[in-house]
Design a protein around this motif. Structure first.
Motif, PDB file in Angstrom:
ATOM      1  N   LEU A  13      67.462 -30.196 -23.164  1.00 35.73           N
ATOM      2  CA  LEU A  13      67.815 -30.915 -24.797  1.00 35.73           C
ATOM      3  C   LEU A  13      69.101 -30.666 -24.744  1.00 35.73           C
ATOM      4  O   LEU A  13      70.016 -29.974 -24.128  1.00 35.73           O
ATOM      5  CB  LEU A  13      67.132 -29.621 -25.550  1.00 35.73           C
ATOM      6  N   GLY A  14      69.868 -31.448 -25.585  1.00 34.48           N
ATOM      7  CA  GLY A  14      71.297 -31.472 -25.796  1.00 34.48           C
ATOM      8  C   GLY A  14      71.542 -31.415 -27.183  1.00 34.48           C
ATOM      9  O   GLY A  14      70.966 -32.243 -28.202  1.00 34.48           O
ATOM     10  N   ILE A  15      72.684 -30.825 -27.713  1.00 31.58           N
ATOM     11  CA  ILE A  15      73.290 -30.839 -29.033  1.00 31.58           C
ATOM     12  C   ILE A  15      74.641 -31.205 -28.786  1.00 31.58           C
ATOM     13  O   ILE A  15      75.487 -30.333 -28.668  1.00 31.58           O
ATOM     14  CB  ILE A  15      72.851 -29.612 -30.128  1.00 31.58           C
ATOM     15  N   LEU A  49      69.649 -26.231 -22.080  1.00 32.30           N
ATOM     16  CA  LEU A  49      70.137 -26.730 -23.465  1.00 32.30           C
ATOM     17  C   LEU A  49      71.596 -26.661 -23.408  1.00 32.30           C
ATOM     18  O   LEU A  49      72.213 -25.605 -22.972  1.00 32.30           O
ATOM     19  CB  LEU A  49      69.553 -25.467 -24.561  1.00 32.30           C
ATOM     20  N   TRP A  50      71.893 -27.892 -23.725  1.00 26.64           N
ATOM     21  CA  TRP A  50      73.453 -28.326 -23.469  1.00 26.64           C
ATOM     22  C   TRP A  50      73.849 -28.180 -24.915  1.00 26.64           C
ATOM     23  O   TRP A  50      73.521 -28.885 -25.809  1.00 26.64           O
ATOM     24  CB  TRP A  50      73.588 -29.604 -23.113  1.00 26.64           C
ATOM     25  N   GLY A  81      66.046 -21.564 -19.793  1.00 29.83           N
ATOM     26  CA  GLY A  81      66.539 -21.360 -18.301  1.00 29.83           C
ATOM     27  C   GLY A  81      67.915 -21.014 -18.418  1.00 29.83           C
ATOM     28  O   GLY A  81      68.416 -19.735 -18.212  1.00 29.83           O
ATOM     29  N   THR A  82      68.624 -21.963 -18.831  1.00 28.88           N
ATOM     30  CA  THR A  82      70.186 -21.831 -18.904  1.00 28.88           C
ATOM     31  C   THR A  82      70.513 -22.552 -20.299  1.00 28.88           C
ATOM     32  O   THR A  82      70.440 -24.051 -20.445  1.00 28.88           O
ATOM     33  CB  THR A  82      70.946 -22.370 -17.708  1.00 28.88           C
ATOM     34  N   VAL A  83      71.688 -22.167 -20.866  1.00 28.56           N
ATOM     35  CA  VAL A  83      72.330 -22.677 -21.843  1.00 28.56           C
ATOM     36  C   VAL A  83      73.627 -23.086 -21.323  1.00 28.56           C
ATOM     37  O   VAL A  83      74.635 -22.234 -20.868  1.00 28.56           O
ATOM     38  CB  VAL A  83      72.393 -21.776 -23.117  1.00 28.56           C
ATOM     39  N   PHE A  84      73.975 -24.294 -21.489  1.00 31.87           N
ATOM     40  CA  PHE A  84      75.251 -25.004 -20.937  1.00 31.87           C
ATOM     41  C   PHE A  84      76.194 -25.322 -22.184  1.00 31.87           C
ATOM     42  O   PHE A  84      75.583 -26.020 -22.960  1.00 31.87           O
ATOM     43  CB  PHE A  84      75.277 -25.929 -20.169  1.00 31.87           C
ATOM     44  N   ALA A 110      80.696 -25.426 -18.881  1.00 23.62           N
ATOM     45  CA  ALA A 110      80.203 -26.686 -18.011  1.00 23.62           C
ATOM     46  C   ALA A 110      81.174 -27.603 -18.549  1.00 23.62           C
ATOM     47  O   ALA A 110      81.524 -27.702 -19.899  1.00 23.62           O
ATOM     48  CB  ALA A 110      78.730 -26.846 -18.207  1.00 23.62           C
ATOM     49  N   THR A 111      81.221 -28.497 -17.593  1.00 24.37           N
ATOM     50  CA  THR A 111      81.991 -29.787 -17.942  1.00 24.37           C
ATOM     51  C   THR A 111      80.908 -31.012 -17.813  1.00 24.37           C
ATOM     52  O   THR A 111      79.976 -31.010 -17.095  1.00 24.37           O
ATOM     53  CB  THR A 111      83.142 -30.209 -17.310  1.00 24.37           C
ATOM     54  N   VAL A 112      81.180 -32.072 -18.809  1.00 21.47           N
ATOM     55  CA  VAL A 112      80.092 -33.259 -18.622  1.00 21.47           C
ATOM     56  C   VAL A 112      80.977 -34.301 -18.451  1.00 21.47           C
ATOM     57  O   VAL A 112      82.099 -34.800 -18.462  1.00 21.47           O
ATOM     58  CB  VAL A 112      79.757 -33.127 -19.941  1.00 21.47           C
TER      59      VAL A 112
END
Length: 112
Positions: A13-15, A49-50, A81-84, A110-112
């Protein structure tokens, strides 16, 4: 003859108000949409989750972070699992990382 069961596709998922996030299975563009998205997933496992800090105009990710903190405080954290955290706002990103880490979410910059 045994049938092989395919592993379920990861839930990513991304926000983020602007980025496409090609790995994401669902994207919310505002904090309000992000809250609805997390509430929809409820107790289901979210692989990734981003989060972007700044979501356009005066909107930020902080209402989503508050929801996640409250869930953890109540003993029912979201299963992630992991929040980026991928924000061009270093102070905002660090605030998110620090807040969620405090509640034992696994968080990475993180970088996108």
């Amino acid at each position: 003859m045994k049938e092989s069961l395919a592993a379920p596709a990861p839930v990513v998922l991304g926000i983020d108000d602007l980025r496409e996030l090609p790995r994401a299975t669902r994207i919310a563009r505002t904090s309000r949409e992000g809250i609805r998205l997390l509430e929809e997933y409820g107790n289901r496992f979210i692989d990734e989750l981003w989060l972007d800090h700044d979501l356009g105009d005066d909107d930020t990710i902080m209402p989503v972070v508050a929801l996640m903190e409250e869930a953890a405080f109540n003993g029912q954290p979201f299963h992630i699992g992991t929040v980026f955290v991928h924000s061009a706002n270093p102070i905002g990103a660090e605030t998110v990382v620090r807040s969620l880490t405090h509640w034992n979410y696994r968080v990475q910059r993180a970088t996108v």
